[in-house]
Design an enzyme around this catalytic site. Structure first.
Site, PDB file in Angstrom:
ATOM      1  N   LEU A 150       0.842  -1.210   0.000  1.00 37.63           N
ATOM      2  CA  LEU A 150       0.000   0.000   0.000  1.00 37.63           C
ATOM      3  C   LEU A 150       0.870   1.251   0.000  1.00 37.63           C
ATOM      4  CD1 LEU A 150      -2.682  -0.910   2.681  1.00 37.63           C
ATOM      5  CD2 LEU A 150      -3.035  -0.713   0.224  1.00 37.63           C
TER       6      LEU A 150
ATOM      7  N   GLY B  74       9.182   5.366   6.433  1.00 43.29           N
ATOM      8  CA  GLY B  74      10.565   5.347   6.883  1.00 43.29           C
ATOM      9  C   GLY B  74      10.914   4.054   7.591  1.00 43.29           C
ATOM     10  N   PHE B  75       9.910   3.388   8.143  1.00 33.84           N
ATOM     11  CA  PHE B  75      10.176   2.192   8.925  1.00 33.84           C
ATOM     12  C   PHE B  75      10.073   0.928   8.086  1.00 33.84           C
ATOM     13  CE2 PHE B  75       9.480   5.377  11.868  1.00 33.84           C
ATOM     14  CZ  PHE B  75       9.835   4.976  13.134  1.00 33.84           C
TER      15      PHE B  75
ATOM     16  N   LYS C  30       7.667  -1.194   4.682  1.00 37.40           N
ATOM     17  CA  LYS C  30       6.514  -1.184   3.785  1.00 37.40           C
ATOM     18  C   LYS C  30       5.211  -1.413   4.534  1.00 37.40           C
ATOM     19  CE  LYS C  30       8.627  -2.428  -0.599  1.00 37.40           C
ATOM     20  NZ  LYS C  30       9.840  -3.239  -0.689  1.00 37.40           N
TER      21      LYS C  30
ATOM     22  N   LYS D  41       1.887  -2.912   8.726  1.00 34.25           N
ATOM     23  CA  LYS D  41       3.177  -2.244   8.556  1.00 34.25           C
ATOM     24  C   LYS D  41       4.257  -3.159   9.102  1.00 34.25           C
ATOM     25  CE  LYS D  41       4.639   1.770  10.799  1.00 34.25           C
ATOM     26  NZ  LYS D  41       4.500   3.209  11.001  1.00 34.25           N
TER      27      LYS D  41
ATOM     28  N   ASP E 238       5.446  14.736  13.470  1.00 34.24           N
ATOM     29  CA  ASP E 238       5.574  14.555  12.017  1.00 34.24           C
ATOM     30  C   ASP E 238       4.206  14.695  11.356  1.00 34.24           C
ATOM     31  OD1 ASP E 238       6.999  14.255   9.706  1.00 34.24           O
ATOM     32  OD2 ASP E 238       7.098  12.071   9.802  1.00 34.24           O
TER      33      ASP E 238
END
Ligand SMILES: *[C@@H]1O[C@H](CO)[C@@H](O)[C@H](O)[C@H]1NC(C)=O
Ligand SMILES: *[C@@H]1O[C@H](CO)[C@@H](O)[C@H](O)[C@H]1NC(C)=O
Ligand SMILES: *[C@@H]1O[C@H](CO)[C@@H](O)[C@H](O)[C@H]1NC(C)=O
Ligand SMILES: *[C@@H]1O[C@H](CO)[C@@H](O)[C@H](O)[C@H]1NC(C)=O
Ligand SMILES: *[C@@H]1O[C@H](CO)[C@@H](O)[C@H](O)[C@H]1NC(C)=O
Ligand SMILES: *[C@@H]1O[C@H](CO)[C@@H](O)[C@H](O)[C@H]1NC(C)=O
Length: 935
Positions: free
Chosen positions: A599, A603-604, A606, A621, A719
């Site tokens: 999707l 930064g961490f 996919k 995630k 963020d």
């Protein structure tokens, strides 16, 4: 399209006669204005040193009085320009107006002051100086023959600029001279529509007694020589030092031809300046430009390389090796860190260098904000015409509405952030006006109240007055008006939208029939108008009361502060009740069908599409093995999500910590990110309507407010951005990605300082950047950027065509009162313009530089509620007087020209000079370790 100011102003040139020049309140043939303040008469003269034509100040100001300085000082002052002054004993603010400029272009403005005991009082005054409606600096005269100079480099928003002297109760303001010099917009990139540069010192390193200025410096900057022969040797050349292509500073060859280098080759160059705080600018910010040109042809085997440290921090990005006979400059777009009492500059050779460092010139500036907008220019023209026509004797000087504390007597204005104030009320009753009613009154498009009662106005009432869209009260009582009431006004009275008073005008409506409304409904339409207005007012009050109550009720539901462990609000989907379930890696494989469909990518790692056994769609995630972010951060999000629940925060269904595999399972948000929706490349490729945008804004604001207020201790997201706001199939907005969130402990606020700086370019709060301490207001700033994206449909960094921060982009356009130039054109005007203005206003408040000036998320939520109501009820302008129905101006006017021009030059410049992106701050006078640099 983008004309250079020089060329343009050359066209304005008027023929100068030799010898005595006739005063012209206009730039001369090279665009310069040089005024000798207090010089009587109309004859100017040619200045001895610069050979520039100098004019008296009669055409530039209409207040104050001329004085000669006292005879004992005449011989001590540097030139004839200081022999006389203009002083302003009357009024709090007095101004000079410099005309025939080009709106949106950059100018150097210089004012100088030598007291010379002109008034015989022997008391040194202190007063403030403003450039337009923005504070420029405090003038603190240090001695009778002391020379005070104020120089600013600013972008001028209009085709004129005012320089105003403000009496602060500590002596009568006076001025000796005033100069204006046009600059190319590409010069001094640190000066832009939002901020100006105020000179602290400008030094030409080398021998000499007189400053280098025009004609050696075509921009007529003044560079004072400095040399300390005991410590430094002079290097010089007679060869011309050329400016590089697209030079950002165009330092003159005469300055660049000399430099200093340490006598003891093992030592460096050291100088400093002290911060000069003022009551109105207690922590000034500073920026410096250092000029270098190699003046010696170096043998092949030698290297000259040096680095610059300011207060021990490396300021230059690395070693600097200036070009031979080319003007190189070191500067930073970011000011030095504020708050230092002294700024120590050290220029040392690098380890590889075989030669000592040198420096040719330096400029240090403090930064002033120029975000206050002057009154809407159409209103300024109208009120100025009225002032002239009726010779109004009031404090009518400077900008009519700004700053608020100096607004002209009798005017009422509406104010917003970074949008020009507009005149909403004019009261000039009992002011002895005579003659007819000026048609200029018809130019106040936002005026609601006009009172011309008890004057000696004659003639008939102009019909154009009836075209004022917002006028609700017109008082003409007690004049000598004649004729009849124009039908347009009668109609407005009849409709109940205007309260008209015209009693005590003996010659008005002598023929009663002529003052009847068109339909002849009533003999005294005027009198029935009063009850109608009353009814309207009562209705409005009732509506406001209702809205208020409603808001309060809504507020109490949405702003509820829930204890952490309270059961969350019921979720619509049953599967979401399976909170915090633990999954194995194997289960994740099944849920995602072996990680089949990606999707997105964060930064961490996919994010994959998946579905639970009962068919509930989810997003998974998975922490990437190569992720440079630690396990700790990854788990931080899981921990946060297990303890907070809100309908506008993405819910976590479960997590996986299986060996080295880590994953989080969330509710599925089918419509993807807000970023995709704004860009128009979401799955449905829809263009969001204004109402949808408002709902999304409100919902995400509620999510953030919950983090700030509903969590104990408060959570800072850190963020906030359009890619971290997700939308479900009903387009409900939820905040996602709490991996960087940090709790903010009120009791020991300092501990947050240990956090490393995180965030996303374009959304990052400058104050957080400077202090490294995130606060809830950092999220407010980022949220303001998201709001601007919703209004404009543009990303946080706009290509215009050069990358520009959306805040600057929007402010630049709004400074012209141009809302249409900002709003997403894809909405085809389907929105209530007041609600758009209001959201834009909130966005600008959220993105104020100083966090203390930003609202809290709670306030933002309240305001957005009101906007949504505005849009839903579509009540129009009645209840929202302080917002404008923006009249657009040419979007290609100066500001855009500036943006394109300036940005391009910056890009081009970086390849050849040393431009660095670092923080850096300043003080007031430049000194070497042996003493002050001559001024
Ligand atoms: C100023 O001095 C000039 C001569 O230098 C004189 O003509 C003029 O009258 C003086 N002005 C005033 C206001 O004293
Ligand atoms: C040059 O400076 C160094 C220290 O930086 C010092 O040790 C040396 O004595 C100086 N040389 C002369 C000739 O002064
Ligand atoms: C620059 O050099 C001097 C002497 O050579 C030294 O004392 C000083 O620490 C150096 N400064 C920096 C910032 O490196
Ligand atoms: C600047 O240098 C002086 C000594 O020359 C020192 O006392 C002062 O602390 C320094 N200031 C800063 C901010 O580094
Ligand atoms: C010194 O020069 C060498 C070779 O040119 C280079 O590799 C090195 O990075 C330089 N060091 C510095 C501190 O500039
Ligand atoms: C008012 O204007 C009329 C006509 O111009 C004039 O005759 C009259 O003297 C004025 N009255 C006052 C009080 O100024």
């Amino acid at each position: 399209m983008v004309a250079k100011p020089w060329l343009l102003l050359t066209c304005l040139a008027a023929a100068a006669t030799a010898g005595v020049l006739q005063a012209r309140a206009q730039p001369d043939s090279i665009g310069f204005i040089s005024i000798d303040c207090g010089l009587p008469g109309t004859a100017g003269y040619v200045d001895d040193t610069t050979k520039l034509s100098t004019v008296p100040d009669a055409g530039f100001t209409d207040t104050g009085s001329n004085h000669n300085i006292s005879a004992e000082y005449i011989t001590q002052v540097p030139s004839r320009r200081y022999h006389n002054v203009r002083s302003f004993p009357d009024g709090a603010r007095n101004c000079y107006t410099l005309r025939s400029l080009v709106a949106g272009f950059k100018y150097l403005v210089r004012a100088a002051f030598i007291y010379g005991n002109y008034d015989g009082l022997g008391q040194l005054p202190i007063f403030d100086l403003y450039i337009g409606v923005n504070f420029w600096g405090m003038v603190n005269v240090s001695s009778p023959d002391g020379y005070e100079v104020m120089e600013a480099i600013v972008v001028v928003p209009d085709d004129f600029v005012q320089v105003c002297l403000v009496n602060t109760g500590t002596g009568t303001p006076f001025i000796s001279l005033l100069d204006l010099r046009p600059l190319k917009n590409s010069l001094y990139p640190q000066a832009n529509a939002m901020q100006g540069l105020v000179l602290l010192g400008r030094t030409n390193f080398g021998p000499g007694t007189d400053g280098v200025r025009y004609p050696d410096d075509p921009h007529d900057r003044v560079w004072y020589p400095w040399i300390d022969a005991a410590t430094y040797d002079v290097i010089s050349t007679t060869e011309k030092v050329r400016n590089i292509d697209n030079d950002l500073f165009e330092a003159p060859s005469k300055v660049m031809q000399t430099a200093i280098t340490p006598r003891n080759a093992t030592r460096g160059i050291y100088f400093y300046w002290d911060s000069k705080p003022q009551p109105k600018d207690p922590t000034p910010q500073y920026t410096a430009v250092m000029h270098f040109s190699e003046l010696q042809l170096l043998p092949n085997n030698s290297v000259r390389e040096f680095s610059i440290h300011i207060n021990g921090e490396l300021w230059s990005p690395g070693g600097i090796t200036p070009d031979y006979l080319r003007s190189n400059a070191a500067y930073s777009d970011v000011p030095l860190p504020a708050g230092s009492a002294r700024y120590n500059v050290t220029i040392n050779a690098t380890a590889n260098s075989t030669l000592p460092p040198f420096i040719n010139g330096v400029e240090v500036f403090s930064i002033i904000s120029t975000t206050n907008a002057g009154t809407y220019s159409q209103d300024v023209s109208a009120i100025t015409a009225i002032k002239t026509k009726y010779r109004v004797q009031k404090n009518w000087r400077g900008d009519p509405c700004g700053p608020k504390s100096f607004a002209w007597d009798g005017l009422t204005c509406s104010y917003g952030v970074s949008i020009p104030p507009k005149i909403t009320g004019v009261n000039i009753s009992f002011s002895g006006l005579d003659g007819d009613i000026s048609s200029s009154f018809a130019n106040f498009k936002a005026i609601r109240y006009l009172n011309l009662s008890y004057n000696n106005l004659t003639g008939s009432i102009p019909d154009v007055i009836s075209q004022l869209p917002s006028l609700t009260v017109l008082d003409l009582t007690g004049n000598q008006l004649s004729g009849s009431i124009p039908s347009g006004l009668l109609k407005r009275v009849e409709e109940g939208s205007l309260n008209l008073q015209y009693g005590n005008n003996p010659n008005l409506c002598t023929d009663a029939e002529s003052c009847k409304p068109p339909k002849g409904k009533s003999k005294h339409a005027v009198y029935i108008a009063v009850p109608v207005v009353l009814i309207v007012v009562i209705g409005l009050l009732a509506a406001l009361f209702f809205c208020f109550m409603r808001r309060k009720r809504q507020g109490s539901t949405t702003n509820t502060v829930k204890p952490q462990n309270e059961t969350p609000a019921t979720h619509p989907q049953s599967s979401l009740q399976l909170e915090n379930r633990q999954f194995t890696y194997r289960e994740l494989e099944v849920i995602t069908n072996k990680f089949e469909r990606v999707l997105g990518q964060g930064g961490f790692g996919k994010v994959y599409s998946g579905s639970l056994a009962d068919g509930t769609p989810v997003a998974v995630k998975l922490r990437s093995q190569t992720s440079n972010q630690g396990v700790k951060e990854f788990l931080a999000e899981a921990q946060i999500l297990t303890r907070i629940h809100h309908k506008n925060l993405v819910s976590m269904i479960g997590y996986c910590k299986d060996g080295h595999h880590m994953g989080l399972v969330y509710e599925y948000m089918s419509e993807g990110t807000l970023h995709e929706q704004i860009a128009g490349n979401g799955s449905s490729r829809r263009c969001l309507t204004w109402t949808q945008r408002l709902r999304i804004a409100l919902e995400s604001a509620q999510g953030l407010e919950y983090l700030h207020r509903g969590c104990n201790p408060p959570l800072i997201h850190r963020d906030v951005k359009a890619t971290n706001i997700l939308l479900n199939e009903k387009l409900e907005a939820k905040i996602a990605d709490f991996g960087l969130s940090k709790t903010f402990n009120h009791d020991s606020g300092m501990q947050v300082s240990t956090y490393s700086l995180v965030g996303t370019h374009g959304y990052l709060d400058p104050e957080y950047y400077a202090t490294q301490k995130p606060t809830t207001k950092s999220d407010v700033y980022s949220f303001g950027v998201v709001l601007l994206e919703l209004v404009t449909g543009k990303p946080a960094i706009v290509r215009d065509p050069e990358p520009t921060n959306i805040i600057d982009w929007a402010r630049r356009r709004l400074a012209r009162g141009n809302i249409e130039g900002v709003v997403d054109a894809r909405m085809h005007g389907n929105y209530d313009v007041n609600s758009v203005w209001k959201v834009t206003d909130i966005a600008l408040k959220c993105t104020m530089q100083a966090s203390s000036q930003r609202p809290s998320m709670t306030e933002v939520v309240g305001q957005l509620h009101e906007c949504l109501q505005l849009e839903e009820v579509h009540t129009g302008d009645a209840a929202t007087g302080s917002f404008y129905t923006g009249t657009s101006r040419d979007p290609n006017s100066g500001y855009n020209a500036y943006a394109a021009d300036g940005a391009q030059s910056i890009g081009a410049h970086q390849s050849s000079t040393t431009a660095f992106e670092m923080e850096h701050d300043i003080g007031r006078e430049l000194r070497m370790d042996t003493g002050p640099v001559a001024r």
